[in-house]
Motif scaffolding. Sequence first.
Motif, short mmCIF file in Angstrom:
data_model
loop_
_atom_site.label_atom_id
_atom_site.label_comp_id
_atom_site.label_asym_id
_atom_site.label_seq_id
_atom_site.Cartn_x
_atom_site.Cartn_y
_atom_site.Cartn_z
N PHE A 91 7.16 40.86 48.14
CA PHE A 91 7.66 39.60 47.83
C PHE A 91 6.53 38.28 47.71
O PHE A 91 6.81 37.55 46.62
N GLU A 92 5.38 38.52 48.20
CA GLU A 92 4.41 37.33 47.87
C GLU A 92 4.10 37.63 46.35
O GLU A 92 3.56 36.51 45.95
N SER A 93 3.86 39.02 46.07
CA SER A 93 3.33 39.08 44.75
C SER A 93 4.48 38.85 43.58
O SER A 93 3.93 38.64 42.54
N LEU A 94 5.68 38.68 44.02
CA LEU A 94 6.61 38.59 42.99
C LEU A 94 7.00 37.05 42.71
O LEU A 94 7.23 36.76 41.77
N GLY A 95 6.53 36.15 43.82
CA GLY A 95 7.01 34.90 43.71
C GLY A 95 8.23 34.60 43.79
O GLY A 95 8.49 34.06 45.00
N ASN A 96 9.21 34.71 42.90
CA ASN A 96 10.55 34.31 43.16
C ASN A 96 11.72 35.28 43.66
O ASN A 96 11.55 36.39 43.03
N ILE A 97 12.02 35.08 44.76
CA ILE A 97 12.72 36.28 45.61
C ILE A 97 14.26 36.00 45.47
O ILE A 97 14.77 35.09 45.77
N PRO A 99 17.89 36.85 47.08
CA PRO A 99 18.47 37.39 48.38
C PRO A 99 18.83 38.86 48.58
O PRO A 99 18.48 39.41 49.84
N ALA A 100 19.35 39.28 47.60
CA ALA A 100 19.80 40.68 47.65
C ALA A 100 18.75 41.63 47.92
O ALA A 100 18.43 42.72 48.64
N LEU A 101 17.37 41.11 47.12
CA LEU A 101 16.19 41.84 47.28
C LEU A 101 15.46 41.95 48.50
O LEU A 101 15.32 43.00 49.49
N LEU A 102 15.51 40.95 49.09
CA LEU A 102 15.13 40.57 50.50
C LEU A 102 16.01 41.36 51.53
O LEU A 102 15.41 41.84 52.59
N ALA A 103 17.35 41.19 51.44
CA ALA A 103 18.13 41.80 52.41
C ALA A 103 17.89 43.62 52.36
O ALA A 103 18.12 44.28 53.23
N GLY A 104 17.82 44.22 51.16
CA GLY A 104 17.42 45.53 51.13
C GLY A 104 16.16 45.84 51.60
O GLY A 104 16.10 46.83 52.31
N GLY A 105 15.09 44.88 51.47
CA GLY A 105 13.94 45.29 52.12
C GLY A 105 13.96 45.30 53.68
O GLY A 105 13.41 46.14 54.34
N LEU A 106 14.61 44.17 54.25
CA LEU A 106 14.74 44.30 55.47
C LEU A 106 15.64 45.24 56.30
O LEU A 106 15.48 45.78 57.35
N LYS A 107 16.66 45.55 55.51
CA LYS A 107 17.46 46.89 55.91
C LYS A 107 16.56 48.08 56.15
O LYS A 107 16.72 48.73 56.98
N VAL A 108 15.74 48.38 55.14
CA VAL A 108 14.96 49.56 55.39
C VAL A 108 13.99 49.50 56.41
O VAL A 108 13.88 50.31 56.95
N THR A 109 13.59 48.13 56.85
CA THR A 109 12.73 47.97 57.85
C THR A 109 13.50 48.25 59.27
O THR A 109 12.68 48.66 60.28
N LEU A 110 14.67 48.17 59.22
CA LEU A 110 15.50 48.18 60.28
C LEU A 110 15.78 49.40 60.77
O LEU A 110 16.11 49.68 61.95
#
Length: 142
Positions: A91-97, A99-110
């Motif tokens: 996300f740091e490399s993307l810049g503009n995040i 919310p759906a992308l963030l939620a998908g990434g957090l789901k995978v880490t859980l």
Amino acid sequence: MITVIFYLFQDQGFFQQLLARIYEGGPFPMTLILLLFFLMIFFIIRSALKLRALPQSFRKSVSLVNQVALLAVIIGLFFQLIGLIQVFDAFESLGNIQPALLAGGLKVTLLPPIFGGLTFIIGRMATFILNWLRKEDPVTAA
């Protein structure tokens, strides 16, 4: 209960869904937790067979169940932290995040801690039941 039955008989089978979640959570950590789960089941069966054995032998078997279950939780949490670092780097490399992308990434880490926690809960319930079933020491009963 009806929800569980409905979930099991959907188009995609339960084991297909489980394998999809294992792959989604990362093949290495999820396979490691699954192997620990099977090892824990082996130790639970071994402890059940030692219900009438000497107290030291039974306590050692139950301790192995607890240690393997705890290791599964720790591995799940460790890989969750690694996953979170990877998500935040991406996300740091993307810049503009979005919310759906963030939620998908957090789901995978859980997923790894959830599977590790499930393994831990099953192991702790099994040790509780095994200790409850062992009524008295065979040495003191004689």
